[in-house]
Design a protein around this motif. Structure first.
Motif, mmCIF file in Angstrom:
data_model
loop_
_atom_site.group_PDB
_atom_site.id
_atom_site.type_symbol
_atom_site.label_atom_id
_atom_site.label_comp_id
_atom_site.label_asym_id
_atom_site.label_seq_id
_atom_site.Cartn_x
_atom_site.Cartn_y
_atom_site.Cartn_z
ATOM 1 N N ASN A 164 -9.367 -1.073 -7.156
ATOM 2 C CA ASN A 164 -10.361 -1.105 -6.082
ATOM 3 C C ASN A 164 -9.996 -0.137 -4.965
ATOM 4 O OD1 ASN A 164 -12.680 -3.271 -6.137
ATOM 5 N ND2 ASN A 164 -10.949 -4.187 -7.211
ATOM 6 N N THR A 165 -8.691 -0.008 -4.692
ATOM 7 C CA THR A 165 -8.247 0.914 -3.642
ATOM 8 C C THR A 165 -8.474 2.360 -4.052
ATOM 9 O OG1 THR A 165 -6.554 -0.640 -2.876
ATOM 10 C CG2 THR A 165 -6.279 1.677 -2.267
ATOM 11 N N PHE A 166 -7.969 2.725 -5.236
ATOM 12 C CA PHE A 166 -7.965 4.138 -5.609
ATOM 13 C C PHE A 166 -9.277 4.606 -6.226
ATOM 14 C CE2 PHE A 166 -3.487 3.305 -5.042
ATOM 15 C CZ PHE A 166 -3.088 4.443 -4.351
ATOM 16 N N ARG A 167 -10.079 3.680 -6.754
ATOM 17 C CA ARG A 167 -11.399 4.097 -7.233
ATOM 18 C C ARG A 167 -12.203 4.688 -6.078
ATOM 19 N NH1 ARG A 167 -17.046 1.549 -8.117
ATOM 20 N NH2 ARG A 167 -16.534 0.661 -6.111
ATOM 21 N N GLU A 168 -12.166 4.017 -4.923
ATOM 22 C CA GLU A 168 -12.940 4.493 -3.778
ATOM 23 C C GLU A 168 -12.316 5.749 -3.166
ATOM 24 O OE1 GLU A 168 -16.409 4.308 -1.901
ATOM 25 O OE2 GLU A 168 -15.746 2.765 -3.321
ATOM 26 N N ILE A 169 -10.982 5.816 -3.136
ATOM 27 C CA ILE A 169 -10.311 6.997 -2.589
ATOM 28 C C ILE A 169 -10.623 8.228 -3.434
ATOM 29 C CG2 ILE A 169 -8.053 8.067 -2.203
ATOM 30 C CD1 ILE A 169 -7.008 5.332 -1.386
ATOM 31 N N ILE A 188 -11.882 1.128 1.497
ATOM 32 C CA ILE A 188 -10.547 1.699 1.287
ATOM 33 C C ILE A 188 -9.531 0.988 2.172
ATOM 34 C CG2 ILE A 188 -9.134 3.759 1.686
ATOM 35 C CD1 ILE A 188 -11.568 5.438 0.840
ATOM 36 N N THR A 189 -9.884 0.807 3.442
ATOM 37 C CA THR A 189 -8.971 0.162 4.394
ATOM 38 C C THR A 189 -8.685 -1.278 3.994
ATOM 39 O OG1 THR A 189 -9.822 1.565 6.172
ATOM 40 C CG2 THR A 189 -8.619 -0.414 6.815
ATOM 41 N N ARG A 190 -9.729 -2.005 3.611
ATOM 42 C CA ARG A 190 -9.558 -3.417 3.254
ATOM 43 C C ARG A 190 -8.622 -3.591 2.062
ATOM 44 N NH1 ARG A 190 -13.299 -6.827 -0.500
ATOM 45 N NH2 ARG A 190 -12.236 -8.824 -0.404
ATOM 46 N N PHE A 191 -8.902 -2.883 0.962
ATOM 47 C CA PHE A 191 -8.107 -3.078 -0.250
ATOM 48 C C PHE A 191 -6.719 -2.447 -0.130
ATOM 49 C CE2 PHE A 191 -12.234 -4.068 -2.202
ATOM 50 C CZ PHE A 191 -11.878 -5.236 -2.858
ATOM 51 N N ALA A 192 -6.610 -1.342 0.607
ATOM 52 C CA ALA A 192 -5.298 -0.731 0.795
ATOM 53 C C ALA A 192 -4.371 -1.672 1.561
ATOM 54 C CB ALA A 192 -5.424 0.602 1.525
ATOM 55 N N LYS A 193 -4.904 -2.386 2.558
ATOM 56 C CA LYS A 193 -4.082 -3.345 3.313
ATOM 57 C C LYS A 193 -3.648 -4.508 2.430
ATOM 58 C CE LYS A 193 -5.030 -4.502 7.533
ATOM 59 N NZ LYS A 193 -5.763 -4.976 8.733
ATOM 60 N N LEU A 194 -4.550 -4.976 1.555
ATOM 61 C CA LEU A 194 -4.173 -6.044 0.629
ATOM 62 C C LEU A 194 -3.137 -5.551 -0.381
ATOM 63 C CD1 LEU A 194 -7.677 -7.634 -0.099
ATOM 64 C CD2 LEU A 194 -5.828 -8.644 1.241
ATOM 65 N N TYR A 195 -3.280 -4.310 -0.803
ATOM 66 C CA TYR A 195 -2.402 -3.748 -1.830
ATOM 67 C C TYR A 195 -1.004 -3.449 -1.290
ATOM 68 C CZ TYR A 195 -0.892 -0.561 -5.580
ATOM 69 O OH TYR A 195 -0.198 0.050 -6.598
ATOM 70 N N THR A 196 -0.922 -2.952 -0.058
ATOM 71 C CA THR A 196 0.364 -2.503 0.472
ATOM 72 C C THR A 196 0.886 -3.333 1.640
ATOM 73 O OG1 THR A 196 -0.574 -1.006 2.137
ATOM 74 C CG2 THR A 196 -0.342 -0.158 -0.103
ATOM 75 N N GLY A 197 -0.013 -4.090 2.293
ATOM 76 C CA GLY A 197 0.400 -4.799 3.506
ATOM 77 C C GLY A 197 0.395 -3.900 4.721
#
Length: 586
Positions: free
Chosen positions: A283-288, A361-370
């Motif tokens: 979800n993070t990298f598909r949008e990026i 991107i911001t939402r899923f990146a924060k969930l993925y990396t903290g």
């Protein structure tokens, strides 16, 4: 779009990028005047159900769905909006009312509504009547949006027909009744804006957007010889690379290849959203990746880049900057660099709806990396994703994505806590499902005080079931009990006991213990089968499933270990079950 974002737009008030309209049971008559003006200017947000003075009156809930359908259908009707630009309105719950939110991006073409060309100012919409102003508008669009470049000699034979069909299938899967699907091939290209007529120089043909979406690789390279995307892994060899691919194909195939590269080299931690598992990585990298493809400036010879390091991922592409500087996702006004490419990706569900990509991107990146991603809008648009702590703490990963893992064994103490302490067990299960939960969130979920939750979490820490990732909202939830490492061709773990088990060790004689009866042997077979099917089972859980004592299960596990059917991996907390053994057991 959620209530908080709608509140921020309403608080901002009407202006050059915001328009409010009443629409209780029907669409406002001047709605498409505003849509046309936003398309011709720099885009903006329209909210139906709000008065000019910011008073929220709402839309009739029974009419909301029909009004959204009317907007989509009319935006695809050349008699209403010419050229057409398919829009996707969204119903938003606002307190006890329904609102309709519509994001209109800046278009790469000049549009008319009811035969008039509209533009936008801080005072609202106005008709452009001067021929000089109309010419300036066309000139600005043609020079700013390179995707509009017409290639007079580009034709359908230059397209990869498999990719064209794949695009139509993706559109159909996303929206079975999509209006483009009922069109002839010629009208499909025209209505999607990939074939156009430029009245400023009286030329017509397929555009750069069509070439990039469907073109064969050799045709793309002949027209855009500098077009290239480099995907590089730099974890060990920082000077050069550990793995690399160069992508020069059409954007639909490029997206697939880049996602495969990311999946090969980045972990995908377990995460539940509600009761469904979702991939935070994808979800993070598909949008990026989609953002990098559809917002790139393709007349700039600088190649795009995806670079994976041990502590971060950097994605960058050539850009015509709109803001210059770091983007604040909460206050970012989307400005598509290639509106037609963006629109097409959205119809295929390969990118998020217009105006929401950066927030996703911001939402899923924060969930993925903290951690917050860093997004910069400059001459090179750059997204930097700090990799999470668990990536650093993992054993070294080779270029094939294989890993060695360490997990604590479920001791009797751990088993007793999870069986006898219901609060600790519920906390543990919550953290297994969502490792980003705060103590306050857990307390609210279980209707207990934060002090009580803290006491039980401390107990879980002491027995090694959870630990806090430093400077991160993530909890580490170790796998518990008998993890199975099956013997397979791609296993390179020298310590793996499965590698030392030969076919000669696995016979019916091994399975049958002469000192035990058929019933005893049946218990061992059931235990082995359960561990094979579910590597997270504890001895206590197996005992409960089989209606036997934990001690009985432990005795049989020890027996299986002595027989060589179950073995602990040396210096690790892994169990190995030989594939052929399990087959023989059956």
């Amino acid at each position: 779009m959620d209530k908080k974002e709608i509140q921020a737009i309403i608080a901002q008030g009407e202006g050059i990028g915001v328009e409010f309209k009443k629409a209780e049971n029907a669409l406002p008559k001047n709605l498409f005047d505003s849509i046309c003006a936003f398309l011709n200017h720099t885009g903006g947000s329209i909210i139906l159900g709000v008065e000019d003075n910011k008073n929220v009156v709402g839309v009739n809930p029974l009419a909301a769905e029909q009004l959204c359908k009317e907007i989509s259908n009319l935006s695809n009707n050349s008699n209403k909006l010419n050229p057409v630009f398919l829009l996707q309105p969204e119903i938003v719950d606002f307190d006890d009312k329904k609102l309709i939110y519509l994001f209109v991006p800046a278009s790469s073409q000049v549009h008319q509504s009811a035969g008039n060309i509209f533009d936008r100012s801080s005072d609202g919409d106005f008709i452009v009547k001067s021929q000089v102003k109309i010419s300036e508008l066309y000139l600005n669009k043609s020079t700013f949006y390179s995707e509009n470049t017409i290639y007079p000699y580009l034709n359908e034979s230059h397209f990869d027909q498999n990719t064209v069909q794949k695009a139509k299938n993706l559109i159909r899967n996303n929206r079975p009744d999509h209006p483009w699907l009922a069109l002839s091939t010629e009208d499909f290209y025209r209505m999607s804006g990939l074939y156009r007529h430029d009245i400023s120089n009286n030329t017509e043909g397929f555009t750069m957007a069509a070439l990039l979406l469907f073109g064969k690789e050799e045709i793309i390279q002949s027209a855009l010889p500098y077009y290239r995307i480099d995907a590089i892994l730099r974890k060990i060899d920082i000077e050069r690379y550990d793995d690399r691919i160069t992508v020069c194909c059409n954007l639909i195939e490029a997206s697939e290849k880049l996602m495969q590269f990311v999946a090969k080299h980045l972990p995908d931690p377990f995460y539940l959203e509600g009761t469904h598992r979702i991939s935070l990585r994808d979800n993070t990298f598909r949008e990026i990746i989609a953002n990098s493809l559809i917002h790139r400036e393709y007349l700039n010879p600088k190649p795009s880049l995806i670079a994976i390091y041990s502590d971060r991922v950097i994605v960058e592409n050539a850009n015509k900057p709109y803001l210059y500087g770091r983007i604040d996702p909460l206050h970012y006004h989307s400005f598509p660099k290639n509106p037609r490419l963006t629109l097409f990706f959205v119809q295929m569900a390969m990118a998020e709806a217009l105006g929401t990509g950066i927030r996703k991107i911001t939402r899923f990146a924060k969930l993925y990396t903290g951690k917050e991603p860093i997004i910069s809008d400059e001459d090179m648009f750059r997204v930097t994703i700090p990799l999470p702590e668990f990536e650093k703490n993992d054993a070294k990963e080779n270029t094939h994505g294989n890993k060695n893992t360490n997990s604590p064994l479920m001791t009797n103490e751990v088993s007793d806590v999870l069986q006898n302490d219901k609060v600790s067990a519920r906390i543990f299960r919550l953290l297994q499902h969502d490792q980003t939960l705060s103590i306050a969130s857990i307390a609210q979920e279980l209707s207990l005080s934060k002090r009580t939750i803290m006491r039980h979490i401390q107990q879980l820490k002491q027995i090694g079931l959870v630990s806090k990732v430093e400077k991160s909202p993530l909890w580490i939830i170790p796998k518990t009990e008998y993890e199975v490492c099956h013997k397979r061709q791609d296993c390179h773990d020298a310590n793996c006991a499965g590698a030392n088990v030969t076919d000669a060790n696995v016979t019916d004689a091994n399975v049958t213990d002469a000192n035990h009866g058929a019933s005893e042997d049946g218990i061992s077979r059931q235990i082995l089968s359960r561990i094979y099917e579910d590597c997270t089972l504890s001895a206590a859980t197996i005992a409960q499933q089989m209606n036997l004592s934990t001690r009985t299960i432990q005795i049989h596990i020890q027996r299986l270990v002595r027989q060589g059917l179950l073995a602990r991996v040396e210096k690790q907390t892994l169990w190995t079950v030989h594939e052929e053994t399990h087959t023989a057991e059956k």
